[in-house]
Scaffold this motif. Structure first.
Motif: not given
Length: 322
Positions: A55-79
């Motif tokens: 899902a996409l947020p309407d505001a705010g930021q989210a990071r997983v394993a040092g990766l921006d969830v919005l900018a790098h979703p495919a890379a996040v999924r691999r982690q």
């Protein structure tokens, strides 16, 4: 301090006119477990969906394993590995085939996927049912298989959304053991659960959300110590007509008295030395205490005190359907 592996920063999410998240922020250090608690509709699942790129947020930021969830979703999924509330299994495949397919889709070689699938089927006590089609599995078996699928690639970050719902006590304990083993190997876990004993047993830290906002954050012990929900029970040797008046200044609320006048009860602060002070006050008033017990607050007590114990409507799901 351990590196932050999961981070939510001011997440906002609306479904129409319903606000599921209203600025939620929290972080999870590497190799730890965060328990995300709250009533139905509080925003837990929405936060997990954003962090897992669903899902996409309407505001705010989210990071997983040092990766921006919005900018790098495919890379996040691999982690990450995800065990969502609703199982994502193919009912027409066998349990083994489901796991092998997940492994292959994640980039594992077929032989490697089969080996890992066999290990997980044994770990979750599904070996006897491994070659039966999943549509014939019980709800608990499906849940265990879904958990196995989330762990197949040994991801460094694991999201478990109510992982033991529908499991019998023995299966719950086995899942707890598996989660502890993963944590011991350095996996970082975000756990949502309706079972507060589960959060108490597994979580290093707990965040409580309600109405889309964080209302409490701390270790299980810290949350209990902040609570005023401890309870004292005093048993007198003989009825004391004024006993309630004697102890009232020392306790935090109304004093209840049993019909025979022997048992007194009240909510109290979790302060050291309270039992001694109560015994001394009653002794000075000429009343002998037979027994006194101070029950420290459980995580259930803390949760009910924070949220009022009543869940809101499941706003997230209503919004999703809309």
């Amino acid at each position: 301090m351990a590196d932050t592996v999961i981070e939510a920063d001011g997440l906002v999410k609306n479904y129409g006119e319903t606000r599921a998240l209203a600025g939620v922020s929290f972080s999870v250090p590497a190799g730890s477990v965060l328990g995300l608690l709250g009533p139905n509709g509080a925003g837990k699942t929405t936060a997990v969906r954003i962090l897992t790129t669903l899902a996409l947020p309407d505001a705010g930021q989210a990071r997983v394993a040092g990766l921006d969830v919005l900018a790098h979703p495919a890379a996040v999924r691999r982690q990450i590995g995800v065990a969502a509330q609703d199982a994502t299994l193919d009912g027409l495949l066998t349990g083994r085939q489901n796991l092998v397919l997940v492994g292959e889709l994640s980039g594992m070689r077929t032989g490697q996927a089969r080996t890992k699938a066999a290990e997980l089927l044994e770990l979750f006590e599904l070996t006897d049912a491994a070659d039966r089609v999943v549509k014939g599995y019980s709800g608990g078996m499906r849940r265990r298989l879904d958990l196995a699928a989330s762990m197949l690639t040994r991801p460094p970050v694991l999201f478990l959304d109510e992982p033991t719902t529908g499991l019998d006590p023995v299966s719950r304990q086995r899942v707890w053991e598996v989660i502890r083993e993963l944590i011991g190997s350095g996996v970082t876990v975000l756990l949502t659960t309706q079972y507060l004993d589960e959060a108490d047993a597994l979580a290093d830290r707990i965040v409580v959300v309600n109405h889309g906002r964080v209302i409490a954050d701390g270790t299980p012990l810290e949350l209990k110590e902040r609570s005023r929900s401890a309870h004292v029970e005093v048993m007198l040797a003989e009825p004391g007509p004024h006993a309630a008046e004697v102890i009232a200044p020392l306790v935090g609320g109304l004093v209840s008295v049993s019909s025979d006048g022997l048992r007194l009860g009240a909510a109290v602060d979790s302060a050291p030395g309270l039992a001694t002070a109560l015994v001394r006050a009653l002794d000075e008033a000429g009343m002998l205490v037979d027994n006194i017990e101070v029950r420290q607050p459980s995580l259930d007590d803390v949760f009910f005190a924070l949220t009022g114990g009543a869940g809101e409507e499941e706003r997230e799901r209503e919004g999703a359907r809309a």
